[in-house]
Design an enzyme around this catalytic site. Structure first.
Site, short mmCIF file in Angstrom:
data_model
loop_
_atom_site.label_atom_id
_atom_site.label_comp_id
_atom_site.label_asym_id
_atom_site.label_seq_id
_atom_site.Cartn_x
_atom_site.Cartn_y
_atom_site.Cartn_z
N ASN A 11 8.47 -16.07 -9.76
CA ASN A 11 7.34 -15.30 -9.27
C ASN A 11 7.86 -13.92 -8.90
OD1 ASN A 11 5.17 -14.23 -7.89
ND2 ASN A 11 5.25 -15.67 -6.17
N LYS A 13 6.30 -11.32 -8.15
CA LYS A 13 5.45 -10.62 -7.17
C LYS A 13 5.21 -9.18 -7.64
CE LYS A 13 7.04 -13.81 -3.70
NZ LYS A 13 7.30 -14.11 -2.30
N HIS A 97 -1.26 -18.61 -3.63
CA HIS A 97 0.01 -18.27 -2.98
C HIS A 97 -0.28 -17.84 -1.54
CE1 HIS A 97 3.72 -16.19 -2.00
NE2 HIS A 97 4.27 -16.90 -2.97
N GLU A 99 0.77 -15.49 0.14
CA GLU A 99 0.53 -14.04 0.31
C GLU A 99 -0.91 -13.70 -0.06
OE1 GLU A 99 3.91 -12.82 -2.01
OE2 GLU A 99 5.21 -13.65 -0.46
N GLU A 169 5.27 -24.56 -0.49
CA GLU A 169 5.99 -23.38 -0.01
C GLU A 169 5.73 -23.19 1.49
OE1 GLU A 169 6.83 -20.55 -3.53
OE2 GLU A 169 4.92 -19.98 -2.66
N GLY A 175 10.76 -15.67 1.45
CA GLY A 175 11.36 -14.34 1.59
C GLY A 175 12.12 -14.12 2.88
N SER A 215 12.78 -19.23 -0.36
CA SER A 215 14.22 -18.94 -0.27
C SER A 215 15.08 -19.93 -1.03
CB SER A 215 14.66 -18.84 1.20
OG SER A 215 13.96 -17.79 1.85
#
Ligand code: PGA
Length: 256
Positions: A11, A13, A97, A99, A169, A175, A215
């Site tokens: 991904n 991003k 996701h 985000e 996730e 991250g 991560s």
């Protein structure tokens, strides 16, 4: 027991211009473009989907998008539809996701519409679920994951459910460099598989790939990928460089 092929999805991003994307994909095709042990999917930004799609032609690497709108076309400024992705030969699409959920206020209902639209258009959704740190600390991890999974899959028929990919996730691990322990991850993965058995059938649950994301790096991947219910990874940071991404694919191959 059905053996599920491991899946490693990158991904990217909001990273890489088309030129940068081509450099990275060139390196990836050269080193992992011919292996078939692991399913590899690259999810670049929309602007480099076409270029990456052309660069992976003839290799075993597949193309995915990071998001899409549920309508096929129309007045939705700034959006991209499933038929548009299909026309670029994308096979996968990341949906829900964290985000998107947190910065763009995407709800389970909205994500569900996208899941149904993706399946209708022969795109394989990678449905992301996961709890925040506050939710984990208050003991509601499984409840949150259950709600997101059930609502995200609402209306998905048994016939199509087996083709779904789910990515667990934990938001606090994305991250941040803080990876979930193998026990924490395996517990949630097994829980999701149990839930899929209840929602569909055991046969469907055994086929669905459940990825870990947050991560995941070459150093922690072997242990995570060795878990019974961890079928691969959704990789952010470590997918931006050929070396670390290739190492993750190698780790997935070794964990078969
Ligand atoms: P990360 O991102 O690997 O950088 O933690 C994973 C993701 O958000 O999909």
């Amino acid at each position: 027991m059905i053996s599920r092929k491991k899946l490693i999805a990158g991904n990217w991003k909001m990273n890489k211009t088309s030129a940068d994307a081509l450099t990275l994909v060139g390196d990836l095709v050269a080193s992992i473009g011919r292996q078939n042990d692991v399913e590899v999917v690259l999810c670049p930004p929309f602007t480099s989907l076409e270029a990456v799609g052309k660069a992976i032609e003839g290799s075993s690497i597949k193309l995915g998008a990071q998001n899409m709108h549920h309508e096929g076309s129309g007045a939705f400024t700034g959006e991209i539809s499933a038929p548009m992705l299909r026309s670029l030969f994308a096979t996968h699409v990341i949906l829900g996701h964290s985000e998107r959920r947190s910065y763009f206020a995407e709800t389970d209902e909205f994500i569900n519409k996208k899941v149904l639209a993706a399946l209708k258009n022969q795109l394989r959704p990678i449905l992301c679920v996961g709890e925040t740190l506050a939710e984990r600390e208050s003991g509601s991890t499984l409840k949150v994951v259950q709600t997101q999974t059930e609502r995200g899959l609402d209306g998905v028929g048994k016939d199509l459910a087996a083709g779904m990919v789910i990515a667990y996730e934990p938001v606090w691990a994305i991250g941040t460099g803080k990876v979930a322990t193998t026990e924490q991850a395996q517990e949630v993965h097994a829980f999701i598989r149990g839930l899929l058995t209840k929602l569909f059938t055991t046969a469907v649950a055994e086929k669905v790939r459940i990825l870990y994301g947050g991560s995941m790096k070459p150093a922690n991947a072997p242990e995570l990928l060795a878990q019974k219910d961890i079928d691969g990874g959704l990789i952010g940071g470590a997918s931006l460089e050929a070396r670390s991404f290739v190492e993750l694919v190698t780790a997935a191959s070794a964990a078969r």
